[in-house]
Design an enzyme around this catalytic site. Structure first.
Site, PDB file in Angstrom:
ATOM      1  N   CYS A  94     -75.630  41.800 -22.138  1.00  0.00           N
ATOM      2  CA  CYS A  94     -74.642  40.772 -21.838  1.00  0.00           C
ATOM      3  C   CYS A  94     -75.252  39.677 -20.973  1.00  0.00           C
ATOM      4  O   CYS A  94     -75.847  39.972 -19.923  1.00  0.00           O
ATOM      5  CB  CYS A  94     -73.447  41.399 -21.115  1.00  0.00           C
ATOM      6  N   CYS A 104     -70.889  38.590 -13.746  1.00  0.00           N
ATOM      7  CA  CYS A 104     -69.693  39.421 -13.913  1.00  0.00           C
ATOM      8  C   CYS A 104     -69.876  40.748 -13.182  1.00  0.00           C
ATOM      9  O   CYS A 104     -70.954  41.354 -13.229  1.00  0.00           O
ATOM     10  CB  CYS A 104     -69.441  39.663 -15.403  1.00  0.00           C
ATOM     11  N   CYS A 186     -68.027  39.312 -24.028  1.00  0.00           N
ATOM     12  CA  CYS A 186     -68.118  40.558 -23.260  1.00  0.00           C
ATOM     13  C   CYS A 186     -68.577  41.662 -24.192  1.00  0.00           C
ATOM     14  O   CYS A 186     -67.903  41.974 -25.179  1.00  0.00           O
ATOM     15  CB  CYS A 186     -66.763  40.919 -22.642  1.00  0.00           C
ATOM     16  N   PHE A 323     -50.173  67.023 -15.488  1.00  0.00           N
ATOM     17  CA  PHE A 323     -50.455  65.588 -15.578  1.00  0.00           C
ATOM     18  C   PHE A 323     -50.590  65.200 -17.055  1.00  0.00           C
ATOM     19  O   PHE A 323     -51.572  64.609 -17.476  1.00  0.00           O
ATOM     20  CB  PHE A 323     -51.732  65.216 -14.813  1.00  0.00           C
ATOM     21  N   ASN A 328     -51.387  63.491 -24.631  1.00  0.00           N
ATOM     22  CA  ASN A 328     -52.708  63.373 -25.255  1.00  0.00           C
ATOM     23  C   ASN A 328     -53.346  64.742 -25.510  1.00  0.00           C
ATOM     24  O   ASN A 328     -53.987  64.955 -26.549  1.00  0.00           O
ATOM     25  CB  ASN A 328     -53.610  62.528 -24.359  1.00  0.00           C
ATOM     26  N   ASN A 379     -43.038  65.524  -9.264  1.00  0.00           N
ATOM     27  CA  ASN A 379     -44.060  64.970  -8.390  1.00  0.00           C
ATOM     28  C   ASN A 379     -45.127  66.043  -8.149  1.00  0.00           C
ATOM     29  O   ASN A 379     -44.930  66.976  -7.367  1.00  0.00           O
ATOM     30  CB  ASN A 379     -43.447  64.522  -7.073  1.00  0.00           C
ATOM     31  N   CYS A 447     -61.543  62.328 -13.474  1.00  0.00           N
ATOM     32  CA  CYS A 447     -62.108  60.970 -13.469  1.00  0.00           C
ATOM     33  C   CYS A 447     -62.670  60.624 -12.096  1.00  0.00           C
ATOM     34  O   CYS A 447     -62.953  59.458 -11.823  1.00  0.00           O
ATOM     35  CB  CYS A 447     -61.056  59.952 -13.900  1.00  0.00           C
TER      36      CYS A 447
END
EC number: 2.1.1.190
Length: 495
Positions: A94, A104, A186, A323, A328, A379, A447
């Site tokens: 890029c 960027c 991009c 979660f 998914n 929660n 993550c």
């Protein structure tokens, strides 16, 4: 690094690799780079042992750098010259990537070979598990990899009309800046979206509302490219007409966001549905463009398959998907188990997951048909042992939390285990927990390696589990973001 404490932590002997005593002396001011930190900065040491974090430098390189920040035991610097180049250094694809003014800030590792990026992330995962959780995986899983370019199907693009230039900027922010990079392409966005950046600039520049549209959010499905325009004032009829003309010309679907995420709606009802498929399971997942879905659909398909193989749900088993989001993992699990419970903090996502379940239950392409599946809004950051027991025993868990991790959930599991073991200081076992059993296996999709490591420490040292496997998932090539998957087995169970 994000703050001083993070930098100080990285200067510890456990976090950095010292230069070899046998290494030849370098000319004054030159630095030998030994490692890469989680922010993709090279790590070097001065002769007196002081750590230098060098943006743009790679392990194995000998470099010069300009220091722009000094503390007692570390310095932050930027690469100025390479005297010996790493064999893993590559030419960035890029033109907007680099250390130059206006570069960027969306990617941090385009100068490092993609295979080496994965190796760095695997090391970050292993280091976090050990240094933060005192856990070592018994087996390292093969990394999940996919396309290195054109993978980013979700993105939030900033928009700004620049008066002095008389033009609109659309893209990611500049490196270490609040300004928007002057991007005309991009490489990590899909090619058809990258090609829209310049036309979008012209479109917004032509609108009456050009000064009150701060953001465009991108959400690509399998057949639809959706653009969500955030606008701070009502759009004129002329502006709506401009958006419709752009949509026809460029085959995109406009959504409007006048206020918060709940205000998002189609510019014009009808048209094709925004959705993605999980073809291995025959599942179709409709979603709204502001719903959470994975950025990289290529990796997501592989990740779902890998996670379900690792969990190995059987036709007689009950599984809980914590979660669960849109479903998914829940819906594919429902093709394998006897019963599935999906639990999610967002009531809106629970409603969407239920709708997706009902739709796929009527889909003859889903083989085998979906088992009994229920979704609950709760929660999950306020879980207690009593709440955990109330959800009933499950043979297996799948856990896929946000960056904050699943601390309250695994803490509740650990407290129940400590109570059952009669550990010193443990609370009495709740009466309702007498017949409750913890899961035999947990697959944890993460993550954030730091919160995974924290939770893994609880599972292994206080909840009675072994970490039987762990590996990275390269969901975000060219960034320092580390996604991973880990498997935990009850210590008394066999793999």
């Amino acid at each position: 690094m994000s703050d001083d404490s993070d930098l100080q932590a990285l200067t510890s002997p456990e976090a950095t690799a010292p230069c070899s005593d046998a290494a030849p002396a370098l000319p004054e001011g030159w630095l030998r780079v030994d490692a890469l930190d989680i922010e993709a900065q090279g790590i070097a040491r001065r002769p007196d042992g002081k750590v230098v974090f060098i943006e743009g430098a790679l392990p194995g390189e000998i470099v010069s750098a300009s220091v722009h920040r000094k503390k007692n035991n570390w310095e932050a610097a930027t690469l100025t010259a390479i005297h010996r180049e790493s064999s893993q250094r590559v030419r960035p694809a890029c033109p907007h990537f680099g250390l130059h003014t206006g570069a960027c800030g969306g990617c941090k590792m385009q100068h490092l070979h993609p295979a080496a990026q994965v190796a760095v992330k695997q090391r970050v995962l292993e280091d976090n598990l050990w240094h933060l959780g005192k856990v070592r995986a018994e087996t390292l899983l093969r990394p999940i990899e996919g396309p290195a370019w054109g993978y980013r199907y979700r993105a939030r693009l900033a928009v700004r009309y620049v008066h002095r230039k008389g033009e609109v900027l659309i893209g990611f922010h500049e490196r270490k800046s609040r300004y928007i990079a002057d991007m005309r392409s991009c490489s990590v966005l899909p090619a058809q979206v990258s090609a829209l950046l310049v036309p979008l600039r012209a479109l917004i520049g032509s609108m009456d509302a050009r000064e009150t549209c701060p953001q465009i959010e991108l959400a690509c499905g399998d057949a639809v490219t959706a653009l969500v325009l955030r606008h701070l004032e009502p759009l004129s009829e002329d502006d709506a007409a401009r958006l419709r003309a752009f949509a026809l010309q460029h085959d995109v679907q406009w959504w409007l966001q006048p206020k918060g995420p709940d205000s998002v709606h189609l510019l014009d009802e009808g048209g094709p549905e925004l959705a993605y498929r999980l073809p291995e399971f025959g599942i179709t997942m409709p979603f709204k463009p502001t719903d959470f879905t994975q950025v990289n659909p290529h990796i997501n398909r592989v990740l779902v398959s890998r996670a379900l193989r690792l969990l190995a749900a059987q036709p007689h088993e009950r599984v809980i998907d914590w979660f669960c989001g849109l479903g998914n993992f829940t819906l594919p699990l429902a093709t394998q188990a006897r019963e599935v419970l999906g639990i999610e903090g967002s009531a809106a996502l629970v409603e969407r997951a239920q709708q997706n379940f009902e739709r796929n239950s009527q889909n003859p392409g889903v083989i085998p048909s979906l088992c009994a599946t229920k979704f609950v809004a709760r929660n999950l950051f306020e879980m207690t042992p009593q709440m955990l027991v109330a959800d009933g025993s499950a043979d297996k868990w799948l856990v896929d939390p946000p960056r904050e991790g699943a601390f309250a959930l695994v803490k509740a599991l650990a407290e129940l285990h400590q109570s059952r073991m009669g550990a010193e200081g443990a609370a009495p076992l709740p009466a309702a927990a007498q017949g409750w059993e913890p899961p035999q296996r947990i697959v944890y999709v993460s993550c954030n390696p730091a919160t995974l490591a924290r939770d893994a420490g609880l599972l292994v040292h206080q909840a009675g589990y072994r970490c039987t496997a762990a590996g990275v998932v390269n969901m975000f090539p060219h960034t320092a973001h580390v996604e991973s998957v880990a498997v935990f087995e009850r210590a008394a169970a066999t793999v």
